[in-house]
Design a protein around this motif. Structure first.
Motif, PDB file in Angstrom:
ATOM      1  N   LEU A 302       0.817  -1.214   0.000  1.00  0.00           N
ATOM      2  CA  LEU A 302       0.000   0.000   0.000  1.00  0.00           C
ATOM      3  C   LEU A 302       0.849   1.261   0.000  1.00  0.00           C
ATOM      4  N   ALA A 306       1.351   3.965  -3.170  1.00  0.00           N
ATOM      5  CA  ALA A 306       1.067   5.398  -3.116  1.00  0.00           C
ATOM      6  C   ALA A 306       2.280   6.207  -3.547  1.00  0.00           C
ATOM      7  N   LEU A 465      -4.515   5.159   0.705  1.00  0.00           N
ATOM      8  CA  LEU A 465      -3.552   4.058   0.796  1.00  0.00           C
ATOM      9  C   LEU A 465      -2.624   4.229   1.986  1.00  0.00           C
ATOM     10  N   SER A 469      -2.348   1.771   5.288  1.00  0.00           N
ATOM     11  CA  SER A 469      -1.070   1.148   5.649  1.00  0.00           C
ATOM     12  C   SER A 469      -0.718   1.435   7.105  1.00  0.00           C
TER      13      SER A 469
END
Length: 487
Positions: A302, A306, A465, A469
């Motif tokens: 994740l 990003a 994202l 995370s």
């Protein structure tokens, strides 16, 4: 396709290190190899090749697209032709290094990378250029996991933590500083020269590596999982092609749906093959019985997804919609190497004492804040009041997360799987970026105000994202802490 031309326009619980052999391969008492600084230098030079080429082209994409008269999906493949084999085969590269020799695989990978770079610089057509990019990715898959595994074998105790932190910091610095150099070349020379930079770096790494890096391996390891590698690569390739075609066209046609379905079926076949092979699999599924390991894997995918999206779209938008010269667009990313280089070694030592949970929870929160600040970026906004605050916040968050993440992943496996662990860590990170790039066609196909609006949509996705995370790290790591051997 048109030939390229000149463009001056915008734009990872490790016990003891592995036994080493060879003339310079004996280890000192306590597990540290001879010539530790030279070993670290070689590993940094080798991995920097992949770090640099993973980001240097971001500021050159508009110029490359114009040189080859490439469509949006083809521009995406300039990035993904490299990232796909790198992502899919990193695991195989780590396993092969454990069995056949980590130094050997690393040196062959460097040589292949250099040869492919020369081909990229001289490719007369887009098809040949993309083939050369894929060969670069294959070379990267050989050298990347083995450079980190060599570090783990050559250093012990606190020295290992410092070495990994330095490796991570310099690698991140090289990858983030590359757009500045690439942009200068695009503005003042010709973009093919970007690839020629790799040749002296590769030559130095090969010469030093052949003389000073000790060989290390795990001779009891089963043969590499060729079936798993084939299925994994085919699955990832089909899924990437489908997502790229869908995002570029904005619609799902029959060919895209067939590719998407084939990718899913191949992914299921990959999981079945890995389950059948057990501990000798390219990705031993037993590793996922550990909650921290699962959490770290999701976290990596994740957060780096990003970041990969940002590193692609921001320079592209600044060049195409903001009118920035390529060098200026590359310079916009300079806070990343500076902040990460300063913060990563310090965070590596801190995380070894307090554990990775809090660094990996707080770091992504800062990253999310940076993406939120990116919503203020427009065609006419000032760099210092809009772009810089966003990049600085993302940089600070990544500086907190990079070294603790690498050390934590390596702490979750036994030494016999150190190549697999380093390969998996890198593969998942690049897989996140691969999928992000594949989904960004709808943004890259826009111009002007529509491109800025697309960038803002991508920034909002980056916020989501990064937040997920952070929650993943907090929920799954708990009291997990690297053993003293990884400090």
């Amino acid at each position: 396709m048109a030939t390229h031309g000149r463009s001056r326009r915008r734009k990872l619980s490790l016990p003891l290190p592995s036994p080493c052999d060879g003339a310079d391969g004996t280890t000192r008492a306590g597990g540290e190899a001879k010539h530790p600084r030279l070993i670290l230098t070689v590993c940094i030079l080798a991995s920097s090749l992949a770090f640099i080429d993973g980001s240097v082209l971001n500021v050159a994409l508009p110029a490359i697209g114009r040189s080859y008269d490439a469509a949006t999906a083809e521009v995406q493949w300039v990035v993904n032709a490299f990232t796909l084999p790198l992502t899919a085969l990193l695991l195989l590269g780590g396993a092969a290094g454990d069995l056949y020799g980590r130094r050997r695989l690393m040196l062959w990978g460097i040589a292949l990378f250099a040869a492919a770079s020369l081909l990229c610089a001289t490719a007369p057509s887009l098809e040949i250029f993309l083939t050369a990019r894929a060969l670069q990715g294959l070379g990267g898959a050989m050298l990347m996991p083995n450079s980190l595994a060599i570090l783990s074998a050559a250093f012990a105790g606190e020295a290992r933590g410092r070495a990994v932190g330095t490796w991570a910091a310099v690698g991140a610095m090289a990858g983030a500083a590359a757009p500045l150099l690439g942009g200068w070349i695009v503005d003042n020379a010709s973009w093919p020269l970007i690839f020629l930079i790799n040749l002296p770096i590769a030559a130095g790494a090969i010469l030093l590596g052949w003389r000073y890096v000790p060989e290390s391996r795990n001779e009891g390891r089963p043969s590499p999982d060729w079936v798993g590698a084939l299925l994994g690569t085919a699955s990832l390739g089909a899924l990437t092609w489908a997502l790229t075609a869908w995002s570029a066209a904005g619609a799902l046609d029959t060919a895209t749906l067939v590719s998407l379905g084939a990718g899913i079926i191949l992914a299921l076949a990959f999981l079945m093959a890995e389950r059948r092979r057990g501990e000798s699999a390219m990705v031993p599924l037993a590793m996922f019985g550990s909650r921290p390991f699962v959490g770290l894997t999701i976290f990596t995918f994740l957060l780096y997804g990003a970041l990969g999206g940002l590193m692609l779209v921001l320079p592209y938008m600044l060049i195409e919609a903001g009118g920035y010269p390529a060098a200026t667009a590359g310079a916009a990313l300079l806070p990343l190497p500076i902040v990460i280089a300063i913060g990563s070694p310090l965070m590596g030592k801190l995380a070894a004492r307090i554990g990775p949970r809090w660094p990996l929870t707080l770091g992504p929160l800062l990253v999310a804040g940076g993406f939120a600040l990116a919503l203020r970026i427009g065609a006419e906004t000032s760099y210092w009041t809009s772009v810089f605050p966003a990049i600085f916040a993302v940089s600070a968050g990544m500086a907190i997360a990079v070294a603790p993440l690498t050390t934590a992943v390596l702490s979750a496996v036994e030494q016999s799987h150190v190549g697999t662990a380093s390969g998996l860590n890198s593969a998942v990170a690049r897989g996140g970026g691969l999928i992000a790039v594949a989904l960004l066609g709808a943004v890259l196909s826009q111009q002007g105000a529509a491109l800025i609006a697309g960038f803002h949509g991508a920034a909002l996705a980056g916020v989501a994202l990064a937040l997920v995370s952070s929650l993943t790290a907090f929920a799954t790591l708990g009291s997990f802490k690297p053993s003293p051997g990884t400090a």
